[in-house]
Design an enzyme around this catalytic site. Structure first.
Site, PDB file in Angstrom:
ATOM      1  N   ASP A  65     -10.261   2.899   2.337  1.00  0.00           N
ATOM      2  CA  ASP A  65     -10.401   2.259   3.651  1.00  0.00           C
ATOM      3  C   ASP A  65     -11.146   3.152   4.655  1.00  0.00           C
ATOM      4  O   ASP A  65     -11.928   2.656   5.471  1.00  0.00           O
ATOM      5  CB  ASP A  65      -9.027   1.882   4.218  1.00  0.00           C
TER       6      ASP A  65
ATOM      7  N   LYS B 123       0.799  -1.233   0.000  1.00  0.00           N
ATOM      8  CA  LYS B 123       0.000   0.000   0.000  1.00  0.00           C
ATOM      9  C   LYS B 123       0.837   1.292   0.000  1.00  0.00           C
ATOM     10  O   LYS B 123       0.402   2.298  -0.548  1.00  0.00           O
ATOM     11  CB  LYS B 123      -0.966   0.005   1.183  1.00  0.00           C
TER      12      LYS B 123
END
Ligand code: ATR
Length: 274
Positions: free
Chosen positions: A108, A71
């Site tokens: 997220d 990420k």
């Protein structure tokens, strides 16, 4: 699944990727909506992640998710990073533009909040302080979501204080680093650590002072009801499990790649768990 030569393509890059539930999740939505498309597991080792991301336009992919451990590297590999991803310091969703450029996003924080609102519709950001346990990648998204939702105070507790301080500096907002996991006076309690996950020790937390209406949520979803959630439920506190965060964070990516906004339903939850 029968694909045509025009099938829309996306996938998830991880290392390992075999544990990922995203192919099942997106596959369910593709099937349900009758879209000519596919979402593939893409096992990419860390030393090849930039190369793999840069190859997406050449392969005709609409985009991809990136998961552990990619990420942060994804943030550096794309052409543009949206403000939320920049603030969190991680990209989990890549969208290939019409011109072949790569945009990095982070869904997220959206997924956390959508799951919380779905599972605890009575929650109001202004109801009082939130206590967040942990200061890793997931905590960054959770804290950003709570700051943006207007929570008046976010108490942040982490084993390693330096990581909590770095998080507070990067995200900004009404974050107070605390040196105990005292739950007194909190309206929302969030576990973002890996404690309570199958194979990990349970989170050792005393809920005695937790107000009866406080909502307790855990981002761990294996098991679905973690020891923390079981304890909170036994006291009568409302609980929200972590599976919904995974499901909701996938919605914006699916919409961007496949052109249809999917919905999170009880049937989807059951399917992804199966
Ligand atoms: P993620 O991306 O899922 O957030 P991470 O970035 O590795 O994963 O973060 C894991 C979090 O769980 C961290 O807050 C970590 O605490 P440290 O910053 O002190 O490492 C926390 N954590 C993991 N194991 C722990 C343990 N045994 N006791 C307390 N905290 C733990």
């Amino acid at each position: 699944m029968i694909l045509s030569g025009k099938a829309k393509l996306a996938g998830v890059m991880g290392w390992p990727v075999s544990h990922s539930r995203s192919p099942r999740l997106h596959g369910y939505w593709l099937e349900q909506s009758g879209i000519d498309g596919a979402y593939l597991p893409l096992a990419v080792p860390p030393e090849r992640i930039a190369e793999a991301i840069r190859a997406l336009p050449a392969l005709g992919f609409r985009g991809a998710n990136v998961t552990v451990p990619h990420k942060e590297a994804a943030l550096r590999a794309v052409d543009r990073v949206d403000p939320v991803a920049r603030r969190i310091g991680a990209v989990n969703t890549i969208v290939v533009g019409e011109d072949g450029s790569l945009e990095g996003r982070n869904t997220d924080a959206y997924g956390f909040l959508a799951n919380l609102r779905d599972g605890a519709p009575e929650w109001r950001p202004e109801a009082g302080p939130a206590l967040v346990l942990g200061a890793g990648g997931a905590a960054r998204a959770v804290v950003a979501a709570l700051v943006d939702a207007g929570v008046p105070e976010i108490r942040l507790f982490n084993r390693t204080a330096a990581k909590a301080e770095a998080l507070a500096a990067d995200i900004g907002g009404p974050i107070r680093i605390v040196d105990t996991s005292d739950v007194a006076g909190t309206a929302l309690l969030v576990n973002t650590t890996s404690l309570g996950m199958a194979g990990q020790p349970p989170l050792d937390l005393d809920l005695t002072g937790l107000p009866p209406a406080a909502i307790v949520t855990d981002i761990v979803y294996t098991p679905l009801i973690t020891p923390l959630l079981a304890l909170a439920q036994a006291r009568g506190n409302p609980i929200v499990d972590g599976l919904g965060m995974l499901l909701h964070q996938a919605v914006p990516g699916f919409e961007a790649w496949f052109g249809h906004r999917p919905v999170v339903t009880p049937a989807l939850r059951t399917f992804v768990l199966g």
